[in-house]
Enzyme design. Structure first.
Site, mmCIF file in Angstrom:
data_model
loop_
_atom_site.group_PDB
_atom_site.id
_atom_site.type_symbol
_atom_site.label_atom_id
_atom_site.label_comp_id
_atom_site.label_asym_id
_atom_site.label_seq_id
_atom_site.Cartn_x
_atom_site.Cartn_y
_atom_site.Cartn_z
ATOM 1 N N LYS A 125 63.924 31.890 60.662
ATOM 2 C CA LYS A 125 63.196 32.583 59.593
ATOM 3 C C LYS A 125 61.965 33.275 60.175
ATOM 4 O O LYS A 125 61.727 34.444 59.922
ATOM 5 C CB LYS A 125 62.772 31.577 58.519
ATOM 6 C CG LYS A 125 61.922 32.179 57.427
ATOM 7 C CD LYS A 125 61.489 31.141 56.411
ATOM 8 C CE LYS A 125 60.493 31.744 55.422
ATOM 9 N NZ LYS A 125 59.954 30.731 54.490
ATOM 10 N N GLU B 223 62.226 26.735 70.518
ATOM 11 C CA GLU B 223 63.553 26.255 70.905
ATOM 12 C C GLU B 223 64.612 27.335 70.693
ATOM 13 O O GLU B 223 65.454 27.601 71.556
ATOM 14 C CB GLU B 223 63.938 25.013 70.097
ATOM 15 C CG GLU B 223 63.043 23.803 70.301
ATOM 16 C CD GLU B 223 61.923 23.717 69.297
ATOM 17 O OE1 GLU B 223 61.492 24.774 68.772
ATOM 18 O OE2 GLU B 223 61.463 22.597 69.030
ATOM 19 N N GLY C 230 62.373 27.021 54.869
ATOM 20 C CA GLY C 230 63.394 26.737 55.866
ATOM 21 C C GLY C 230 64.342 25.635 55.450
ATOM 22 O O GLY C 230 65.561 25.757 55.550
ATOM 23 N N ARG C 231 63.785 24.547 54.865
ATOM 24 C CA ARG C 231 64.640 23.418 54.503
ATOM 25 C C ARG C 231 65.406 23.639 53.209
ATOM 26 O O ARG C 231 66.113 22.770 52.729
ATOM 27 C CB ARG C 231 63.787 22.150 54.413
ATOM 28 C CG ARG C 231 62.576 22.262 53.509
ATOM 29 C CD ARG C 231 61.626 21.103 53.743
ATOM 30 N NE ARG C 231 60.383 21.241 52.999
ATOM 31 C CZ ARG C 231 59.327 21.921 53.437
ATOM 32 N NH1 ARG C 231 59.388 22.531 54.621
ATOM 33 N NH2 ARG C 231 58.218 22.012 52.709
ATOM 34 N N GLU D 158 59.810 16.524 54.876
ATOM 35 C CA GLU D 158 58.992 17.708 55.173
ATOM 36 C C GLU D 158 58.399 18.286 53.884
ATOM 37 O O GLU D 158 57.420 19.028 53.918
ATOM 38 C CB GLU D 158 59.827 18.773 55.883
ATOM 39 C CG GLU D 158 58.979 19.803 56.591
ATOM 40 C CD GLU D 158 59.779 20.671 57.561
ATOM 41 O OE1 GLU D 158 60.564 21.520 57.103
ATOM 42 O OE2 GLU D 158 59.607 20.500 58.779
ATOM 43 N N HIS E 115 77.251 -3.059 59.843
ATOM 44 C CA HIS E 115 77.346 -3.805 61.110
ATOM 45 C C HIS E 115 76.113 -3.602 61.952
ATOM 46 O O HIS E 115 76.116 -3.848 63.163
ATOM 47 C CB HIS E 115 78.618 -3.367 61.852
ATOM 48 C CG HIS E 115 79.855 -3.573 61.036
ATOM 49 N ND1 HIS E 115 80.566 -4.746 61.024
ATOM 50 C CD2 HIS E 115 80.466 -2.758 60.144
ATOM 51 C CE1 HIS E 115 81.579 -4.638 60.180
ATOM 52 N NE2 HIS E 115 81.554 -3.439 59.628
ATOM 53 N N LYS F 3 53.057 21.843 67.882
ATOM 54 C CA LYS F 3 53.561 23.039 68.565
ATOM 55 C C LYS F 3 52.459 23.669 69.426
ATOM 56 O O LYS F 3 52.682 24.038 70.579
ATOM 57 C CB LYS F 3 54.042 24.062 67.537
ATOM 58 C CG LYS F 3 55.282 23.645 66.765
ATOM 59 C CD LYS F 3 55.649 24.728 65.760
ATOM 60 C CE LYS F 3 56.842 24.320 64.919
ATOM 61 N NZ LYS F 3 57.176 25.321 63.888
HETATM 62 O O1 LIG Z 1 63.757 29.117 60.971
HETATM 63 P P1 LIG Z 1 62.562 28.978 61.867
HETATM 64 O O2 LIG Z 1 61.444 29.895 61.492
HETATM 65 O O3 LIG Z 1 62.943 29.090 63.317
HETATM 66 O O4 LIG Z 1 61.974 27.502 61.647
HETATM 67 C C1 LIG Z 1 62.760 26.392 61.984
HETATM 68 C C2 LIG Z 1 62.016 25.135 61.497
HETATM 69 O O5 LIG Z 1 60.738 25.155 62.106
HETATM 70 C C3 LIG Z 1 59.684 24.404 61.585
HETATM 71 O O6 LIG Z 1 59.667 23.240 62.336
HETATM 72 C C4 LIG Z 1 59.716 24.034 60.121
HETATM 73 O O7 LIG Z 1 59.077 22.800 59.948
HETATM 74 C C5 LIG Z 1 61.101 23.930 59.550
HETATM 75 O O8 LIG Z 1 61.014 23.898 58.130
HETATM 76 C C6 LIG Z 1 61.920 25.127 59.978
HETATM 77 O O9 LIG Z 1 63.215 25.064 59.398
#
Ligand SMILES: O=P(O)(O)OC[C@H]1O[C@H](O)[C@H](O)[C@@H](O)[C@@H]1O
Length: 547
Positions: free
Chosen positions: A206, A212, A267-268, A353, A384, A512
């Site tokens: 997003k 990463e 994002g979530r 989150e 288990h 970060k």
């Molecule tokens: O989709 P992006 O901008 O790469 O973000 C990926 C993720 O990064 C962050 O860690 C947010 O806490 C997440 O909510 C998000 O989904």
């Protein structure tokens, strides 16, 4: 003391919690044959049996009164209407618009966003068909049969876990591989053995600034070029999904290969957007559409059902009862269905989150518990390992069990065993086994009194451990969409009660920033170290091991 804790129904619930001490669900079931009939509800093909909870009708009534008192319905309507409820980022929260099949407009900043939403859905459809029909080919004319979906967090969990959950619906001939971690082992293992001429990389971010995802995409690009692809072939093998179009084009993504998303989708909460493209590529567009329609149905239920019959509200308020009045600090999800094994991890991000916060309203530090730890794994595996603690440990862990009543490749023996374990566990958690029952079981075993007493003590199961059981006929795309939306709205209701902003995530930023400062010291071994002694020590250990 905050206004919430001083509210009449919060006070009422506090005194009710004291009055229930010493009572046991076992007795409520014994004296109330209609309990389960009364404490069950259904919507969108999902049946919720919430009778194995530590609640009386009086507690439930007070919980719904608390929801009304805290304006949950008005806050819900504000979200669906596009109000700026994510106040720290000054954004609307409209993941519901992405599955809005009502034909009604959704206004953001005075503009109806639905035309762009629907156009993007058409773009997803056409792209998916072009891949599945072999019309979109690689630079050497081969069909694109392997999709490498690169993303993390909400840009990874939704696509991966929904695809996994819908394995019976996978399209033949298309193989989707997911990469999230910046650990090079992950991208290496995914790319190993793939034919670059038949591989499409879908980069989902997003922000288009996540370390990463950027690094993994760069590595995939290097792999593609070193395998024989050239710069002008990139456009045939790399696409992006992002709200940051300028960064994506700067990165080298062709404009036509960028699927848009919007700031008013967290994002979530984004699997309903073009972030869900890997899902459509995995199960076909029609099934992906059914997923959205299931969520739309749950939206309608959430917006119309009376609180007492409203599945998200029921589950949310039960969670408030445990977190705020029964001192539970975690909640476990136990899907009794192998394909749904990733669902706890999905809800973990969604819930933790969103509600892992400590500030309410504009700037008030809360004096009550908020989001619990969410965890879990597939049943029967948990029985288990960690079920021991849930049954006999010293912490209260409310559980959500979920079971499809029919499964693909139905094997009646296996499925009956799975269901019997699911139901048996909820029964054991509720009724437990008394000392007297354990003591009687040890009769005639030749044990002296002390040993018999001790063993009976160790075998006693306190019970009175709460659980919800969610049943659905089968986990088809529509039911899964409804299930995910159910948990989204549960999280919303709890955030509304606690007064937190469920839609920002400032807590992920500091790590970060500090990580990037450390990275600079790891990539330049001569750089002076000016962190705390521990971090300097760790950096030196890394430097020494990688000289
Ligand atoms: O989709 P992006 O901008 O790469 O973000 C990926 C993720 O990064 C962050 O860690 C947010 O806490 C997440 O909510 C998000 O989904």
């Amino acid at each position: 003391m905050t206004a919430l804790r001083q509210s009449p129904h919060w006070q009422q619930l506090t005194s009710l919690a004291h009055s229930l001490e010493g009572q046991h669900m076992r007795d409520w079931f014994a004296t109330d044959p209609q309990r389960t009939e009364r404490l069950s509800a259904s919507a969108c093909g999902i049946h919720l049996d919430y009778s194995k909870n530590r609640v009386t009708d009086e507690v439930l009534s007070a919980l719904y009164d608390l929801a009304r008192e805290q304006g949950v319905e008005a806050k819900r309507d504000a979200m669906f209407s596009g109000d700026i409820i994510n106040h720290t980022e000054q954004r609307a929260v409209l993941h519901t618009a992405l599955r809005n099949f009502s034909g009604k407009p959704v206004m953001v900043d005075g503009q109806d966003v639905m035309p762009e939403v629907l156009a993007t859905q058409d773009k997803i459809r056409d792209f998916t068909h072009s891949i599945h029909q072999g019309k979109r080919l690689g630079y050497t004319g081969k069909p694109l049969t392997h999709i490498v979906a690169v993303g993390i967090g909400g840009s990874f969990l939704g696509p991966k876990i929904m695809s996994e959950a819908l394995k019976p619906y996978w399209v033949d001939g298309v193989n989707v591989h997911y990469v999230a971690n910046v650990d090079g082992c992950h991208i290496h293992d995914v790319l190993a053995g793939l034919d670059h001429e038949q591989t499409l990389v879908v980069m989902s971010s997003k922000s288009f600034s996540t370390q990463e995802t950027l690094q993994n995409t760069l590595t995939a690009k290097e792999w593609f070029l070193s395998a024989g692809g050239s710069q002008q072939d990139i456009a045939k093998h790399f696409i992006a999904i992002s709200s940051n179009i300028s960064a994506a084009t700067e990165f080298g993504m062709a404009e036509d290969n960028i699927f848009p998303m919007w700031d008013w989708v967290g994002g979530r909460y984004s699997l309903w957007s073009a972030i869900g493209l890997p899902i459509a590529l995995t199960i076909g567009y029609d099934n992906y559409r059914a997923l959205l329609e299931g969520a739309f149905e749950m939206d309608n239920h959430f917006c119309s059902a009376p609180l007492e019959q409203n599945l998200p509200v029921i589950m949310a308020m039960l969670g408030v009862w445990y977190v705020n009045f029964q001192h539970a600090q975690s909640h476990v999800l136990l899907p009794y269905y192998h394909y749904l094994r990733g669902f706890p991890a999905y809800v973990q991000q969604l819930d933790m989150e969103s509600n892992g916060k400590r500030i309410a309203g504009s700037a008030e530090t809360v004096d009550y518990a908020t989001g619990p730890v969410i965890w879990g794994s597939e049943g029967t595996n948990g029985q288990h390992s960690f079920h021991q603690l849930i049954h006999q440990g010293q912490v209260l862990i409310p559980a959500d069990f979920m079971l499809p009543l029919n499964v693909p490749n139905q094997n009646d023996t296996h499925h009956a065993m799975l269901a019997s374990n699911c139901f048996g566990q909820t029964q054991a958690l509720m009724q437990g086994k008394t000392y007297d029952e354990c003591y009687a079981d040890l009769d005639g075993k030749g044990l002296d009194e002390d040993t018999r007493h001790s063993l009976a003590m160790h075998k006693t199961m306190p019970g009175n451990k709460p659980s919800n059981t969610l049943l659905f006929n089968q986990l088809d795309p529509k039911t899964l969409g409804s299930l995910v939306a159910l948990y989204e709205h549960k999280v919303f209701v709890q955030g509304a009660i606690w007064g937190v902003n469920s839609f920002d995530q400032w807590g992920v930023e500091l790590g970060k920033v500090l990580g990037n400062a450390v990275l600079a010291k790891l990539t330049d071994s001569d750089a002076p170290l000016d962190f705390d002694a521990s971090t300097n020590h760790l950096i030196n250990a890394f430097r020494n091991a990688n000289q």
